[in-house]
Scaffold this motif. Structure first.
Motif, short mmCIF file in Angstrom:
data_model
loop_
_atom_site.label_atom_id
_atom_site.label_comp_id
_atom_site.label_asym_id
_atom_site.label_seq_id
_atom_site.Cartn_x
_atom_site.Cartn_y
_atom_site.Cartn_z
N TRP A 49 -20.38 -53.55 17.23
CA TRP A 49 -20.27 -52.55 16.16
C TRP A 49 -20.51 -53.19 14.80
O TRP A 49 -21.33 -52.73 14.02
CB TRP A 49 -18.89 -51.91 16.18
N GLY A 50 -19.77 -54.24 14.51
CA GLY A 50 -19.91 -54.91 13.22
C GLY A 50 -21.20 -55.70 13.13
O GLY A 50 -21.82 -55.79 12.07
N ALA A 51 -21.60 -56.29 14.25
CA ALA A 51 -22.82 -57.09 14.26
C ALA A 51 -24.03 -56.24 13.90
O ALA A 51 -24.90 -56.65 13.12
CB ALA A 51 -23.00 -57.73 15.62
N GLU A 52 -24.09 -55.03 14.45
CA GLU A 52 -25.24 -54.17 14.17
C GLU A 52 -25.32 -53.83 12.68
O GLU A 52 -26.41 -53.85 12.08
CB GLU A 52 -25.17 -52.88 14.99
N ARG A 53 -24.19 -53.54 12.06
CA ARG A 53 -24.20 -53.18 10.64
C ARG A 53 -24.74 -54.32 9.78
O ARG A 53 -25.46 -54.08 8.79
CB ARG A 53 -22.80 -52.79 10.19
N TRP B 75 -36.30 -52.66 10.44
CA TRP B 75 -36.83 -51.31 10.65
C TRP B 75 -35.86 -50.45 11.45
O TRP B 75 -35.67 -49.28 11.17
CB TRP B 75 -38.18 -51.41 11.34
N THR B 76 -35.27 -51.03 12.48
CA THR B 76 -34.25 -50.32 13.25
C THR B 76 -33.38 -51.33 13.98
O THR B 76 -33.76 -52.50 14.13
CB THR B 76 -34.87 -49.32 14.25
N THR B 77 -32.22 -50.88 14.42
CA THR B 77 -31.32 -51.69 15.24
C THR B 77 -30.73 -50.80 16.33
O THR B 77 -30.61 -49.59 16.15
CB THR B 77 -30.15 -52.28 14.41
N LEU B 78 -30.37 -51.41 17.43
CA LEU B 78 -29.61 -50.71 18.45
C LEU B 78 -28.76 -51.71 19.20
O LEU B 78 -29.08 -52.91 19.23
CB LEU B 78 -30.50 -49.93 19.41
N VAL B 79 -27.66 -51.24 19.77
CA VAL B 79 -26.77 -52.13 20.48
C VAL B 79 -26.89 -51.92 21.98
O VAL B 79 -27.25 -50.84 22.45
CB VAL B 79 -25.30 -51.94 20.02
N ARG C 140 -30.20 -55.47 19.20
CA ARG C 140 -31.66 -55.60 19.10
C ARG C 140 -32.07 -55.25 17.68
O ARG C 140 -31.72 -54.18 17.17
CB ARG C 140 -32.35 -54.69 20.12
N VAL C 141 -32.79 -56.15 17.06
CA VAL C 141 -33.23 -56.01 15.67
C VAL C 141 -34.75 -55.92 15.65
O VAL C 141 -35.44 -56.83 16.10
CB VAL C 141 -32.76 -57.21 14.82
N GLN D 141 -24.81 -47.40 16.03
CA GLN D 141 -24.44 -47.24 14.62
C GLN D 141 -22.99 -46.74 14.49
O GLN D 141 -22.68 -45.87 13.67
CB GLN D 141 -25.41 -46.29 13.88
N TYR D 142 -22.12 -47.32 15.27
CA TYR D 142 -20.73 -46.87 15.33
C TYR D 142 -20.05 -46.89 13.97
O TYR D 142 -19.33 -45.95 13.60
CB TYR D 142 -19.95 -47.76 16.31
N LEU D 143 -20.28 -47.94 13.18
CA LEU D 143 -19.57 -48.04 11.90
C LEU D 143 -20.18 -47.16 10.82
O LEU D 143 -19.56 -46.97 9.77
CB LEU D 143 -19.52 -49.50 11.43
N ASP D 144 -21.35 -46.60 11.06
CA ASP D 144 -21.85 -45.55 10.18
C ASP D 144 -21.13 -44.24 10.48
O ASP D 144 -20.77 -43.50 9.57
CB ASP D 144 -23.36 -45.39 10.35
N LYS D 145 -20.92 -43.96 11.74
CA LYS D 145 -20.24 -42.74 12.15
C LYS D 145 -18.73 -42.83 11.91
O LYS D 145 -18.06 -41.81 11.70
CB LYS D 145 -20.49 -42.47 13.63
#
Length: 217
Positions: free
Chosen positions: A57-61, A70-74, A101-102, A193-197
């Motif tokens: 969660w934090g790593a993706e942010r 351009w995009t990320t996903l966990v 994934r970055v 994008q858990y920490l965006d939600k």
């Protein structure tokens, strides 16, 4: 073996949970912050990098905030179980680590810069743990998509080990391996994008306070 038991030993392929032949849930089409496709196809010229640095969660942010990404996903990577579920990964019996994934534009941000973010954003000396998060799914990892990425990742590990050692830290435990043969399985929709939600959600990511060497920025 008890399902749900948290082990600090990676399972062998024979011990790993069997998984399933395909994903059992849809992945959201768009990134909630960046607005771009999560699964692709990605525009020509973009590159892919995969990192594991604790709770995803934090790593993706950390990575979606970097200009040029351009995009990320966990998801889950580095294990044996095909298309695992979150609860299976947390049992320690899939062999996967939580990964990000970055997808990035190398004209705007270098792989070297992403490696610097990776090293500075967690403690790569902790083995199967990050802070209070304990388990094989929290291990540090870099999965590379080219010989060039592999060389850069290994060189950065060597350089960063020197500054960590000088600061009194232990040996880096990060696994650096080719992504080929280690599929990335996208995680469930609520993890993306858990920490965006959930802006006030849990984030166990924290670095050592040691800056990356010059040349890794």
């Amino acid at each position: 073996m008890l399902f749900g038991r948290q082990t600090l030993r990676l399972p062998s392929p024979e011990e790993a949970l069997p998984g399933r032949p395909e994903r059992e849930f849809p992945v959201p089409e768009r990134h909630t912050v960046l607005g771009n496709s999560l699964l692709g196809p990605y525009p020509e010229g973009l590159r892919v990098a995969d990192f594991g640095l604790g709770c995803f969660w934090g790593a993706e942010r950390i990575f979606w905030q970097q200009p040029g990404v351009w995009t990320t996903l966990v998801g889950y990577q580095g294990g044996h179980t095909p298309h695992p579920a979150y609860e299976e990964v947390c049992s320690g019996m899939t062999g996967h680590t939580e990964a990000v994934r970055v997808v990035f534009d190398p004209q705007q941000v270098s792989y070297e810069r992403l490696l610097a973010l990776f090293w500075e954003s967690h403690d790569p000396t902790q083995g199967f743990r990050q802070g209070n998060d304990r388990g094989t799914q929290y291990r540090s990892a870099v999965y590379t998509h080219s010989e060039e990425q592999l060389r850069e990742a290994e060189a950065s590990r060597e350089a960063y080990q020197k500054v960590l050692t000088a600061a009194g830290h232990g040996e880096i435990t990060t696994e650096i391996l080719p992504a080929e043969g280690r599929p990335f399985y996208a995680a469930e929709p609520y993890h993306q994008q858990y920490l965006d939600k959930n802006p006030g959600g849990y984030c166990g990511i924290g670095g050592t306070g040691v800056a990356c060497p010059v040349g890794l920025t």
